[in-house]
Write a protein that holds these residues in place. Structure first.
Motif, PDB file in Angstrom:
ATOM      1  N   LEU A  52      66.874 118.926  85.053  1.00 11.76           N
ATOM      2  CA  LEU A  52      67.941 119.873  84.728  1.00 11.76           C
ATOM      3  C   LEU A  52      67.435 121.307  84.814  1.00 11.76           C
ATOM      4  N   ALA A  53      66.243 121.573  84.263  1.00 13.82           N
ATOM      5  CA  ALA A  53      65.680 122.921  84.339  1.00 13.82           C
ATOM      6  C   ALA A  53      65.443 123.329  85.792  1.00 13.82           C
ATOM      7  N   VAL A  54      64.899 122.412  86.595  1.00 19.10           N
ATOM      8  CA  VAL A  54      64.670 122.707  88.013  1.00 19.10           C
ATOM      9  C   VAL A  54      65.990 122.992  88.719  1.00 19.10           C
ATOM     10  N   ALA A  55      67.021 122.207  88.405  1.00 21.46           N
ATOM     11  CA  ALA A  55      68.328 122.400  89.044  1.00 21.46           C
ATOM     12  C   ALA A  55      68.919 123.763  88.702  1.00 21.46           C
ATOM     13  N   LEU A  56      68.740 124.221  87.479  1.00 19.05           N
ATOM     14  CA  LEU A  56      69.280 125.525  87.089  1.00 19.05           C
ATOM     15  C   LEU A  56      68.521 126.660  87.767  1.00 19.05           C
ATOM     16  N   TRP A  57      67.195 126.591  87.799  1.00 17.98           N
ATOM     17  CA  TRP A  57      66.434 127.613  88.533  1.00 17.98           C
ATOM     18  C   TRP A  57      66.750 127.550  90.029  1.00 17.98           C
ATOM     19  N   VAL A  98      58.225 133.408  83.771  1.00 19.73           N
ATOM     20  CA  VAL A  98      58.013 134.657  84.518  1.00 19.73           C
ATOM     21  C   VAL A  98      58.055 134.413  86.016  1.00 19.73           C
ATOM     22  N   LEU A  99      57.311 133.439  86.504  1.00 20.17           N
ATOM     23  CA  LEU A  99      57.261 133.202  87.946  1.00 20.17           C
ATOM     24  C   LEU A  99      58.604 132.744  88.519  1.00 20.17           C
ATOM     25  N   PRO A 100      59.346 131.815  87.857  1.00 22.29           N
ATOM     26  CA  PRO A 100      60.674 131.490  88.388  1.00 22.29           C
ATOM     27  C   PRO A 100      61.624 132.683  88.406  1.00 22.29           C
ATOM     28  N   THR A 101      61.558 133.535  87.375  1.00 23.51           N
ATOM     29  CA  THR A 101      62.408 134.730  87.360  1.00 23.51           C
ATOM     30  C   THR A 101      62.023 135.683  88.486  1.00 23.51           C
ATOM     31  N   ALA A 102      60.719 135.824  88.719  1.00 28.52           N
ATOM     32  CA  ALA A 102      60.262 136.683  89.819  1.00 28.52           C
ATOM     33  C   ALA A 102      60.740 136.137  91.160  1.00 28.52           C
ATOM     34  N   LEU A 103      60.749 134.812  91.314  1.00 33.30           N
ATOM     35  CA  LEU A 103      61.249 134.218  92.557  1.00 33.30           C
ATOM     36  C   LEU A 103      62.730 134.521  92.753  1.00 33.30           C
ATOM     37  N   VAL A 104      63.511 134.476  91.678  1.00 34.39           N
ATOM     38  CA  VAL A 104      64.938 134.801  91.766  1.00 34.39           C
ATOM     39  C   VAL A 104      65.128 136.254  92.186  1.00 34.39           C
ATOM     40  N   THR A 147      73.683 131.546  84.151  1.00 33.59           N
ATOM     41  CA  THR A 147      72.773 130.530  84.690  1.00 33.59           C
ATOM     42  C   THR A 147      71.337 130.815  84.291  1.00 33.59           C
ATOM     43  N   LEU A 148      70.966 132.102  84.214  1.00 32.77           N
ATOM     44  CA  LEU A 148      69.616 132.466  83.773  1.00 32.77           C
ATOM     45  C   LEU A 148      69.386 132.030  82.329  1.00 32.77           C
ATOM     46  N   ILE A 149      70.345 132.308  81.453  1.00 37.25           N
ATOM     47  CA  ILE A 149      70.213 131.882  80.053  1.00 37.25           C
ATOM     48  C   ILE A 149      70.132 130.356  79.971  1.00 37.25           C
ATOM     49  N   ALA A 150      70.966 129.675  80.766  1.00 39.32           N
ATOM     50  CA  ALA A 150      70.934 128.204  80.765  1.00 39.32           C
ATOM     51  C   ALA A 150      69.593 127.688  81.277  1.00 39.32           C
ATOM     52  N   ALA A 151      69.029 128.339  82.309  1.00 38.64           N
ATOM     53  CA  ALA A 151      67.748 127.898  82.862  1.00 38.64           C
ATOM     54  C   ALA A 151      66.623 128.079  81.847  1.00 38.64           C
ATOM     55  N   ILE A 152      66.617 129.197  81.145  1.00 33.38           N
ATOM     56  CA  ILE A 152      65.594 129.430  80.122  1.00 33.38           C
ATOM     57  C   ILE A 152      65.721 128.408  78.999  1.00 33.38           C
TER      58      ILE A 152
END
Length: 237
Positions: free
Chosen positions: A212-217, A18-24, A130-135
């Protein structure tokens, strides 16, 4: 039963998704402010990805060293127990440490047929993909860390012939031990060799998937704020 434990007052899924998505979303709403505030963070992350790529290269060279030592041991009729297992651990570390670095160099497979239709579809489809990949990568990282912790709790040991010095385990134990207890930790450390705990070769998997997760976000925030992806292909056409 849910195992998404509460961490710092919020469920873990809120921190991870939730918080990474809110930051985006905030980066898309206020791109100028986001660029000003996140530029130092982006610069630091770029250095971190480069470091992970360098560590991956070190483990790749280590595979070569182990192979050469295997050959020398065979020629001289000297036993090299656990060499196959150590080569496998080094190969896994090479792969996982390279994930984030390879992503930003365009080395991952990306199907871009729909992205190239027009600028509008390129931007929004790239953001969505990229959102799907990050999740997905965040789920992977979360359960990789969970697997690592379970291996430590169960004291799972390798089934091969590989062994490591006990002092090496104490070095890693210092990370989760208070500095005041380091003396007792090393006092209980012997000079014996013990069968490799499974959590030790699993560490690169946990670290690599987290990166990898950090890089995608990170790429998501950059695309939302600047309209451009951090991923750059180095292929020569």
């Amino acid at each position: 039963m849910s195992d998404w434990s509460v961490w710092m007052g919020l469920p873990l899924w809120v921190w991870l998704f939730v918080l990474p998505t809110a930051l985006v979303v905030l980066c898309a709403i206020r791109p100028e402010t986001a660029q000003h505030l996140l530029s130092p963070v982006w610069s630091l992350l770029d250095r971190l990805y480069l470091l992970s790529g360098a560590i991956s290269a070190v483990f790749l060279v280590l595979i070569l060293v182990i192979i050469v030592l295997q050959m020398m041991a065979r020629w001289s009729s000297i036993a090299f127990p656990g060499s196959t297992e150590f080569a496998g651990y080094a190969m896994a570390a090479t792969s996982f440490f390279a994930l984030a670095y390879a992503l930003n160099r365009g080395a991952h497979i990306r199907v871009s047929i729909f992205l190239n239709l027009n600028p509008f579809t390129h931007r929004w489809l790239d953001l969505f993909a990229t959102l799907i990949a990050a999740i997905t990568a965040t789920y992977f990282a979360r359960y990789a860390v969970k697997t690592n912790l379970f291996s430590k709790i169960l004291n799972d040991r390798t089934q091969g012939q590989d062994m490591v010095p006990e002092w090496l385990l104490s070095v890693f134990a210092m990370v989760r031990t208070a500095p005041g207890q380091w003396g007792d930790l090393w006092a209980q450390t012997g000079s014996e060799w013990v069968f490799t705990p499974v959590w030790l070769p699993q560490l690169p998997m946990s670290i690599g998937t987290i990166l990898l997760a950090v890089a995608l976000w990170d790429n998501l925030t950059r695309m939302a704020a600047t309209g451009q992806s951090r991923i750059r292909s180095e292929a020569v056409e």
